[in-house]
Design an enzyme around this catalytic site. Structure first.
Site, PDB file in Angstrom:
ATOM      1  N   CYS A 162      15.914  28.687  12.964  1.00 50.52           N
ATOM      2  CA  CYS A 162      14.595  28.275  13.412  1.00 50.52           C
ATOM      3  C   CYS A 162      13.396  28.604  12.591  1.00 50.52           C
ATOM      4  CB  CYS A 162      14.662  29.104  14.719  1.00 50.52           C
ATOM      5  SG  CYS A 162      15.616  28.338  16.302  1.00 50.52           S
ATOM      6  N   TYR A 186       9.662  32.321  18.129  1.00 54.50           N
ATOM      7  CA  TYR A 186      11.113  32.875  17.864  1.00 54.50           C
ATOM      8  C   TYR A 186      11.292  32.831  16.404  1.00 54.50           C
ATOM      9  CZ  TYR A 186      16.325  33.124  17.634  1.00 54.50           C
ATOM     10  OH  TYR A 186      17.291  33.338  17.445  1.00 54.50           O
ATOM     11  N   GLU A 242      21.154  29.901  28.099  1.00 56.40           N
ATOM     12  CA  GLU A 242      22.221  29.206  27.382  1.00 56.40           C
ATOM     13  C   GLU A 242      21.850  28.382  26.350  1.00 56.40           C
ATOM     14  OE1 GLU A 242      21.365  29.005  30.527  1.00 56.40           O
ATOM     15  OE2 GLU A 242      21.444  26.943  31.303  1.00 56.40           O
TER      16      GLU A 242
END
Ligand code: NAD
Length: 323
Positions: free
Chosen positions: A119, A148, A190
């Site tokens: 990411c 993130y 998830e």
């Protein structure tokens, strides 16, 4: 016997890594905010603690030879890409890294592994779903598409600074979508493979599975055992990194959903709905991994998905029988 610390041992990858390290003969201390909810808790010593607290960080590094730092505030697209958790994600994960690295340096820990993420790669190289660029040298000019990713990039630099200024041995991996049994499969944190398996496991013949976006976005997914193997190999190598740890088997999200459906044997269709999706395309580039570790993952996505679906299907059934 070498003593190692796994930060984030109550999490998905941490739980599996503890097992692998123990099988290799290490004495393992784990630390996490929580124990692993699926019973994957096999460290020799487990400390329930918050690494945002520097006192906890100094406690857990005592008498430790090597550290694997996996603790982070993270989740799938529904957690990372909505923007709602940005402050927590950046603050919580950065504090874990600052505290553990500071404590490790003060107590003389020689070597530390850090789990970064794909990411952190710039969004502008991942606009074409069929041709994403994620080679390690494409990280700059930086432009991750999530906070993130920015935190991961900051922390990579933090670890490299400790390596340069204090001579700490550092190993950095950029994980690309790790999946498998005993990972979070419900509750909002998830990731795509688990969410896909859950939706399919819960569905009945004739249902449509909801898939976020147009489904043409692409990703690759690496099975947990291969990830753990790569982490150990990186730690044993003399390469600091960062290096990608991922699979090069890229697939569109709709094809991925169809794979889960085929495994289940059910008669289901796909309904694409608006939702957080992240970049259009992402695939691991394993050129550097192969060169530096003389190794690459070999397990097919289908093989890994069969094992994952089986585990999630069992979880769904257990859950349904309780509620
Ligand atoms: P996970 O959420 O299952 O594990 C992370 C663990 O860190 C959790 O158990 C959590 O409780 C713990 N943690 C969070 N804040 C903490 C704190 N303040 N103190 C102590 N423990 C804390 O996630 P995972 O999939 O096992 O990921 C492990 C690492 O790998 C993370 O750093 C993640 O960012 C990175 N990563 C994972 C993937 C993936 O696909 N799973 C991809 C890229 C990077």
């Amino acid at each position: 016997m070498k003593k190692v610390l796994v930060c984030g041992a109550g999490g998905f990858i941490g739980g599996h890594l503890v097992n692998k390290l123990k099988s290799l003969g290490f004495w393992v201390r784990g630390v996490d905010l929580k124990e692993n909810e699926y019973g994957n808790n096999n460290s020799n010593e487990f400390i329930l603690g918050d690494l945002r607290d520097p006192i906890i960080a100094s406690k857990v590094v005592q008498d430790i030879d090597e550290i694997y730092q996996l603790a982070a505030d993270m989740g799938g697209a529904g957690y990372i890409f909505t923007g709602e958790h940005d402050a927590d994600v950046m603050n919580n994960s950065a504090l874990c890294n600052l505290n553990i690295l500071g404590a490790a340096q003060k107590s003389g820990v020689k070597k530390i592994f850090y789990s970064s993420s794909a990411c952190m790669y710039p969004e502008y190289n991942q606009m074409d779903p069929n041709n994403p660029k994620c080679s390690e040298d494409s990280a700059y000019p930086a432009n991750p598409d999530s906070e993130y990713g920015w935190e991961k990039l900051f922390s990579e630099r933090l670890y490299l600074s400790y390596h340069r200024n204090y001579g700490m041995e550092v190993r950095i991996a950029r994980f690309h979508n790790i999946f498998g049994p005993q990972g979070t499969w419900n509750g909002g944190k998830e990731k795509a493979p688990a969410a896909m398996c859950r939706k399919v496991a819960e569905a009945k013949d004739g249902d449509a599975i909801e898939v976020w976006g147009d489904g043409k976005q692409t990703r690759s997914f690496l099975y947990i055992d291969e990830c753990v193997e790569a982490v150990i190999r990186l730690m044993d190598s003399d390469f600091t990194g960062p290096v990608n740890i991922g699979s090069e088997e890229m697939i569109s999200i709709n094809d991925f959903a169809n794979m889960a459906i085929a495994i289940s044997g059910k008669n289901l269709t796909i309904k694409n709905i608006p939702g957080p999706t992240g970049v259009r395309g992402r695939n691991s580039d394993n050129k550097l991994l192969k060169e530096k570790l003389n190794w690459e993952p070999t397990m097919s996505l289908l093989e890994g998905m069969k094992l994952t679906f089986e585990w999630i299907n069992t979880q769904v059934k257990k859950h349904e029988s309780v509620f």
